[in-house]
Every structure is written in C-alpha cells, then in structure tokens.
Design an enzyme around this catalytic site. Structure first.
Site, short mmCIF file in Angstrom:
data_model
loop_
_atom_site.label_atom_id
_atom_site.label_comp_id
_atom_site.label_asym_id
_atom_site.label_seq_id
_atom_site.Cartn_x
_atom_site.Cartn_y
_atom_site.Cartn_z
N ASP A 132 13.21 28.82 26.11
CA ASP A 132 13.23 27.87 27.22
C ASP A 132 13.46 26.46 26.70
OD1 ASP A 132 13.19 27.31 29.93
OD2 ASP A 132 11.06 26.80 29.92
N HIS A 139 12.56 15.51 34.74
CA HIS A 139 11.33 16.31 34.62
C HIS A 139 10.57 15.89 33.35
CE1 HIS A 139 8.65 19.81 34.43
NE2 HIS A 139 9.05 20.00 33.18
N GLU A 202 8.38 26.49 37.86
CA GLU A 202 9.38 25.60 37.27
C GLU A 202 10.75 26.11 37.68
OE1 GLU A 202 8.76 25.03 33.04
OE2 GLU A 202 7.27 23.48 33.45
N GLU A 204 14.46 26.47 37.29
CA GLU A 204 15.38 26.37 36.15
C GLU A 204 16.60 27.26 36.37
OE1 GLU A 204 13.58 26.83 32.33
OE2 GLU A 204 11.66 25.98 32.96
N ASP A 236 9.95 29.59 35.49
CA ASP A 236 9.09 29.60 34.30
C ASP A 236 7.68 29.24 34.77
OD1 ASP A 236 8.23 29.47 31.64
OD2 ASP A 236 8.82 27.38 31.43
N ARG A 240 -0.92 24.96 34.41
CA ARG A 240 -0.99 23.59 33.86
C ARG A 240 -2.30 23.28 33.16
NH1 ARG A 240 4.24 22.84 33.48
NH2 ARG A 240 5.32 22.88 35.50
N GLN A 243 -2.12 24.94 29.83
CA GLN A 243 -1.09 24.23 29.06
C GLN A 243 -1.62 22.92 28.49
OE1 GLN A 243 2.41 23.36 31.39
NE2 GLN A 243 3.53 22.46 29.68
N LYS A 256 2.41 29.97 29.61
CA LYS A 256 3.73 30.34 30.12
C LYS A 256 4.04 31.82 29.95
CE LYS A 256 5.60 25.89 30.16
NZ LYS A 256 6.46 25.31 31.19
N THR A 260 7.61 35.30 33.65
CA THR A 260 8.79 34.48 33.92
C THR A 260 9.68 35.31 34.84
OG1 THR A 260 8.66 33.60 31.67
CG2 THR A 260 10.72 33.22 32.86
N GLU A 377 4.87 17.76 39.34
CA GLU A 377 5.53 16.50 39.67
C GLU A 377 5.41 16.17 41.15
OE1 GLU A 377 9.61 16.47 37.67
OE2 GLU A 377 8.90 18.51 37.45
MN MN Z 1 10.15 25.68 31.52
#
Ligand code: MN
Length: 427
Positions: A132, A139, A202, A204, A236, A240, A243, A256, A260, A377
């Site tokens: 990834d 971002h 996420e 992507e 993804d 948080r 993380q 993560k 996925t 975000e």
């Molecule tokens: Mn990602």
C-alpha cells in the site's frame, strides 16, 4: 496507448441495459472471476448486469482472433491471464466488443451471458503480495497535521513514494463482512487490549500487476505501464487507535492487516485509455522526480482522471429504506505519483513483482474538507461527527455500517465505472 473502435462512444450493444449502464457499457469490459452453482471459478467479462463466460464463448468459437491456448488461462484464478499481458487482453477486448455489438451474434452468444446477480464473484487473483502506497498528498498532509501539527508533510514525501508492505492473506472481495479488530489501544493509564473504537475506511485505487519482473531486475519507469494489468477499488480498513499506538517506528501493522477489501472487477488499461491525464502538477518549489521516476510520456498521460466516492449506510438507514449517504467525493488526479511511478519505484531495488500482486495507491483525498477519503479526516480525528439522515451521528464506523466505494470516468460522451467495493462492519 491508442484509441480504437472499442472506444467509440457511439457503439451500441445488444445486451439489455448496456448502452446506459453507469459502470459496464460495451466500452469497459472489465475482467472478473466468477462461478455459478458448483462450477469451477472461471474468467468473465462484465457487460451491463451480465457476465460473459469466457471459457464457454471461446469453446463455442465465438471469440474471433483469440488464440485457443488462452483457454488454459481462464480457470480458478486470473494470475496467469494477467501474466499474459497486453496482447492477450487486447485480443479478448476486441473479440468481446465485436461479439457484443453485432446484433447477428446475439442468438449464439446470449446463452453464455449470465445475470451478475446469479453468480458468485471471487477475489480475481491469488494475491502473493499486497503493498500500500501513500500517494494521496492531501491525505498525507491532513493526517500528518493530526499526528504532527507542526510538521504535517515529512521532508521526504515529495521525493520518494512512501509505502508499506501489507498483508495479502486478509485481502477480501467486495461483499465480505469485515469483523471489527481487537488490539492494543492507547490510554492515559497505559495501553489496554480491546475492540477498536476508531474503525475507519480508506478510499484507494488498486493496481493489479500483470507481467512480473525477475528478482534483481528493476522495471524502468518508461516500461512500468506494461506491467499493469488493470485497476480496481481498494478499501484499506484501518483501526486508528491501534495505528496511533503501534505505528512508530516501523509503520502500520495490526491496525491494517485484519482486512482489506478489493472490488471484483479488473478495469483494464485499455478501457481507461480515454481517461488518462497528466501526472499531478508540481509547482516550481516542488522537486522534480528523480530520473528513475521520470518519463515524459508518463508525465504527460500517466495519471488517471477518475471521480472516486465513499458511501455510508447504517443499519438504521437500511431498516428505514433510506439510500446510502455519500460522505466524500475526490479525484484520482490528486495522487502525487502515477501508477507507473509506483511500479517503477517498487521494483527499483530489484524487488520482484509477480502477476496478481496488488498495489494500493494510498487514500485519495482532495484539498476540500468534503473530499477526504477517510473518516479520520472527515471528522477531524473524531472531533466533528457526521450527521446521518436518521439523526444518528458518526465519528468512526459502527456495527452494521456498510461502507461502499465507487469510481467513475466520464469524458467526451464516454462513461464507465468500477462496480462497488463494499463491506459491512460486524461487531
Ligand atoms: Mn492505505
């Protein structure tokens, strides 16, 4: 990449609903792996709400110009088909396009088209490796500001494509439920172990690797496009809280690797040829890419002009019959690196990429607050909840929430989409 008859916006198909289909008109023809009843999983191509059975069409002699030997690449997984590269993809695309636009072919071909709703869509490849990237510059800047207010974009960001090696075993196809992970959560009195309270998505793009490279043999950036078999959507999923506690000094790990999600359809570079755009522009203050990442053709047309969106539906919204709420809209133009640069960088140390490897671009966010590709975000780290039409609010994902990603391209009368990349949160 040249345009041909298969990109004609005026082309019409005899397949019901194809001409107005938002995702799968006859100019798209994405690959997938499907099975019906107890059949072996086999290669298909999506057209409107149908999937064309490629082995059956080939056996019936309906794919003009496609070598019979291709029949051996069409079962169980698409790795070998992707490895065959552009020539085979183009032959399949031309044959399918000719068949599906010729009204006289309908009686023979229609029996080999199955309703998408009646088949099972599989993960298209056995994924050896999943990597990834972090190419969404808005971002990176916004998340960086949450974690490091004084120093949002680290000094290396504009020079080197940042990425991490993800976990291939937990990549799942769209529609697979996603179980909330447990892990070490930070707290004022030290860490505790429990279910994540900050589960996020996420948004992507995914890049499917076609022909690979031998160990020790880098891929020049000017040849990198030849190693890309197609594109998909990737969620993804990210915890948080896990993380934030674990990411230093080696980057994401268990935050993560629990799941996925990837969309089942491989949208080919040929289908996307009309929707290429220049690489993201650099200002005079920005560094130029180093020579191994700089190719004039890639700079001119290596970007992708795709609109990407995230949609959220809570269990209560579903129960009330309310449609999903669009929570963000962004553009793949906001990727600091092109797909070819990501491939070239990945292989630049001699690392071998293999057919069926999956690369994520990194979260795609625009500069505007509503264009962010993650809840982290959109809610400013959980400080500004989103309002749902039921009166509920969300900072992060809750049990029963269904998160769906979409991508579409539109230009000069042509329009296509990627199909959904969705998952429902369990627990
Ligand atoms: Mn990602």
């Amino acid at each position: 990449m040249t345009l041909d008859v298969t990109h004609d916006p005026a082309a019409r198909s005899w397949v019901p609903g194809a001409d107005a289909h938002p995702d799968f008109p006859v100019q798209n023809l994405p690959l997938c792996l499907f099975s019906a009843e107890d059949d072996r999983p086999r290669a298909g191509i999506a057209i409107a709400e149908r999937v064309a059975d490629l082995p059956a069409l080939l056996a019936a002699g309906l794919l003009a110009g496609v070598d019979e030997a291709v029949g051996e690449l069409l079962f169980d997984r698409l790795n070998e088909l992707l490895a065959a590269g552009r020539e085979v993809r183009v032959a399949l695309r031309r044959a399918l396009f000719a068949l599906l636009t010729d009204p006289a072919a309908e009686p023979r071909a229609a029996p080999h088209l199955r309703p998408l709703a009646a088949v099972r869509l599989h993960l298209p490849c056995e994924i050896g490796d999943y990597t990834d990237f972090y190419a969404g510059i808005h971002h990176a800047a916004r998340v960086g500001a949450l974690f490091r207010p004084d120093n949002p974009l680290l000094p290396n960001y504009r020079h080197v494509p940042i990425g991490y090696h993800g976990r291939a075993s937990s990549v799942v196809v769209s529609g697979t439920p996603v179980r909330r992970p447990a892990g070490q959560l930070p707290g004022a009195e030290g860490p505790r172990f429990g279910p994540s309270e900050r589960l996020d998505h996420e948004l992507e793009l995914g890049i499917w690797v076609g022909p690979g490279n031998a160990l020790g043999q880098p891929i020049p950036v000017g040849e990198a496009a030849d190693h890309i078999a197609g594109f998909a959507l990737v969620n993804d999923w990210s915890a948080r809280d896990i993380q934030a506690w674990e990411y230093q000094p080696l980057g994401p790990f268990l935050a993560k690797s629990f799941a996925t999600t990837v969309s089942p359809f491989i949208v080919t570079p040929e289908a996307l040829a009309p929707f290429r755009c220049p690489a993201m522009p650099r200002t005079p203050r920005d560094p130029q890419p180093l020579p191994y990442l700089l190719d004039p053709a890639d700079q001119q047309a290596g970007g992708l002009d795709l609109t990407v969106e995230a949609w959220l539906e809570s269990a209560a919204m579903r129960a009330a019959g309310l449609p999903p709420l669009r929570i963000s809209q962004g553009s793949a133009r906001d990727l600091w690196w092109t797909p070819a640069q990501m491939v070239a960088h990945h292989a630049s140390n001699g690392c071998n990429l293999r057919p069926g490897d999956l690369l994520g671009t990194g979260t795609i966010s625009g500069e505007a607050p509503g264009a962010a590709g993650s809840l982290l975000e959109l809610t400013e780290g959980g400080k500004r909840p989103l309002a749902l039409p039921t009166g509920e609010t969300r900072t992060f994902l809750e049990a029963g929430d269904r998160l769906s990603l979409t991508a579409r391209a539109e230009r000069a009368g042509l329009r296509l989409g990627f199909g959904p990349c969705a998952g429902e949160v369990v627990g």
